[in-house]
Design a protein around this motif. Structure first.
Motif, PDB file in Angstrom:
ATOM      1  N   ARG A 122       0.852  -1.451  -0.008  1.00  0.00           N
ATOM      2  CA  ARG A 122      -0.168   0.113  -0.025  1.00  0.00           C
ATOM      3  C   ARG A 122       0.896   1.210  -0.057  1.00  0.00           C
ATOM      4  O   ARG A 122       0.227   2.413   0.485  1.00  0.00           O
ATOM      5  N   SER A 123       1.929   1.375  -0.234  1.00  0.00           N
ATOM      6  CA  SER A 123       2.880   2.382  -0.514  1.00  0.00           C
ATOM      7  C   SER A 123       2.330   3.374  -1.306  1.00  0.00           C
ATOM      8  O   SER A 123       1.983   3.192  -2.553  1.00  0.00           O
ATOM      9  N   ARG A 124       2.761   4.758  -1.065  1.00  0.00           N
ATOM     10  CA  ARG A 124       2.355   5.736  -1.713  1.00  0.00           C
ATOM     11  C   ARG A 124       3.319   5.718  -3.163  1.00  0.00           C
ATOM     12  O   ARG A 124       2.920   6.558  -4.290  1.00  0.00           O
ATOM     13  N   CYS A 125       4.350   5.244  -3.098  1.00  0.00           N
ATOM     14  CA  CYS A 125       5.266   5.054  -4.294  1.00  0.00           C
ATOM     15  C   CYS A 125       5.010   3.790  -5.166  1.00  0.00           C
ATOM     16  O   CYS A 125       6.010   3.597  -5.981  1.00  0.00           O
ATOM     17  N   ILE A 126       3.830   3.101  -4.951  1.00  0.00           N
ATOM     18  CA  ILE A 126       3.918   1.858  -5.704  1.00  0.00           C
ATOM     19  C   ILE A 126       3.848   2.054  -7.047  1.00  0.00           C
ATOM     20  O   ILE A 126       4.534   1.282  -7.745  1.00  0.00           O
ATOM     21  N   GLU A 127       3.561   3.159  -7.674  1.00  0.00           N
ATOM     22  CA  GLU A 127       3.567   3.556  -9.113  1.00  0.00           C
ATOM     23  C   GLU A 127       5.145   3.738  -9.654  1.00  0.00           C
ATOM     24  O   GLU A 127       5.465   3.012 -10.445  1.00  0.00           O
ATOM     25  N   THR A 128       5.918   3.950  -9.010  1.00  0.00           N
ATOM     26  CA  THR A 128       7.421   3.811  -9.113  1.00  0.00           C
ATOM     27  C   THR A 128       7.968   2.619  -9.234  1.00  0.00           C
ATOM     28  O   THR A 128       8.901   2.290 -10.215  1.00  0.00           O
ATOM     29  N   CYS A 129       7.506   1.690  -8.401  1.00  0.00           N
ATOM     30  CA  CYS A 129       7.977   0.230  -8.387  1.00  0.00           C
ATOM     31  C   CYS A 129       7.591  -0.128  -9.530  1.00  0.00           C
ATOM     32  O   CYS A 129       8.308  -0.836 -10.505  1.00  0.00           O
ATOM     33  N   ARG A 130       6.106   0.004  -9.983  1.00  0.00           N
ATOM     34  CA  ARG A 130       5.652  -0.712 -11.339  1.00  0.00           C
ATOM     35  C   ARG A 130       6.396  -0.135 -12.465  1.00  0.00           C
ATOM     36  O   ARG A 130       6.836  -0.925 -13.465  1.00  0.00           O
ATOM     37  N   GLN A 131       6.976   1.180 -12.724  1.00  0.00           N
ATOM     38  CA  GLN A 131       7.481   1.804 -13.551  1.00  0.00           C
ATOM     39  C   GLN A 131       8.806   1.154 -13.922  1.00  0.00           C
ATOM     40  O   GLN A 131       9.489   0.989 -14.881  1.00  0.00           O
ATOM     41  N   LEU A 132       9.488   1.042 -12.450  1.00  0.00           N
ATOM     42  CA  LEU A 132      10.854   0.588 -12.674  1.00  0.00           C
ATOM     43  C   LEU A 132      11.074  -0.843 -12.977  1.00  0.00           C
ATOM     44  O   LEU A 132      12.062  -1.259 -13.725  1.00  0.00           O
ATOM     45  N   ARG A 133      10.057  -1.711 -12.640  1.00  0.00           N
ATOM     46  CA  ARG A 133      10.007  -3.100 -13.244  1.00  0.00           C
ATOM     47  C   ARG A 133       9.729  -3.176 -14.556  1.00  0.00           C
ATOM     48  O   ARG A 133      10.320  -4.114 -15.032  1.00  0.00           O
ATOM     49  N   GLN A 134       9.053  -2.330 -15.277  1.00  0.00           N
ATOM     50  CA  GLN A 134       9.054  -2.236 -16.654  1.00  0.00           C
ATOM     51  C   GLN A 134      10.331  -1.744 -17.243  1.00  0.00           C
ATOM     52  O   GLN A 134      10.769  -2.219 -18.208  1.00  0.00           O
ATOM     53  N   LEU A 135      10.845  -0.733 -16.877  1.00  0.00           N
ATOM     54  CA  LEU A 135      12.077  -0.166 -17.582  1.00  0.00           C
ATOM     55  C   LEU A 135      13.419  -1.014 -17.120  1.00  0.00           C
ATOM     56  O   LEU A 135      14.435  -1.130 -17.905  1.00  0.00           O
TER      57      LEU A 135
END
Length: 189
Positions: A163-176
């Motif tokens: 439930r991190s506020r930064c989970i979108e960063t994680c998703r994007q990093l996994r793609q990059l």
């Protein structure tokens, strides 16, 4: 990142695995991209990369608990429009700590509660925001563009709360960075 390189030079550290939490992860990634020869690997823990997640609103974590939700409910300002809610909440938590004292009976995360009751940390955080460019630095992309991030080829582990506020960063990093390993900690922010 420049300071990190100077510290490593001063300590005689030729290369290392860097571990960075929050803004420390931004610094570590920036250093790692610039100096891959000195980085064996990188661990990012709940870091928000501004170019991947330009805003961080209340909608990024609808399940606020404890003191955070109370601060927002008691505020006369519109938190729905706040584009950097995590940074703003840290500032408000520090101000609340200095005004009201110990907060350990509250549920939820408060970085200014604990050892030494947190007053010193709260004062230092507010002084940092008021006397340096830290507020702008935290909000800046710092040259971490998608193209630059995509050049990082060392092992990388991403650790984020479900439930991190930064989970979108994680998703994007996994793609990059498809070579990254990801650990999602269930049930936490």
């Amino acid at each position: 990142a420049v300071d990190l390189g100077a510290l490593m030079d001063h300590l005689g550290i030729e290369d290392a695995v860097l571990v960075g939490h929050s803004f420390g992860g931004v610094v570590g990634l920036q250093y790692g991209i610039r100096h891959q020869e000195r980085v064996k690997g990188l661990v990012l823990a709940d870091s928000r990369i501004h170019s991947l997640q330009p805003t961080q609103s209340l909608a990024d974590q609808p399940e606020l608990q404890g003191l955070e939700s109370e601060l927002i409910a008691e505020s006369i300002e519109d938190w729905q429009e706040e584009p950097h809610v995590g940074l703003r909440l840290l500032e408000e938590l520090a101000r609340h700590k200095l005004k009201n004292g110990r907060l350990t009976n509250r549920q939820g995360f408060n970085p200014f509660d604990g050892m030494g009751k947190g007053e010193r940390s709260a004062r230092l955080w507010l002084r940092l925001l008021e006397t340096t460019t830290a507020r702008e630095d935290i909000r800046a992309s710092a040259g971490l563009t998608l193209d630059r991030i995509n050049t990082f080829r060392k092992p990388i582990v991403l650790i984020y709360g479900e439930r991190s506020r930064c989970i979108e960063t994680c998703r994007q990093l996994r793609q990059l960075l498809p070579h990254s390993d990801t650990i999602i900690v269930p049930g936490v922010g």
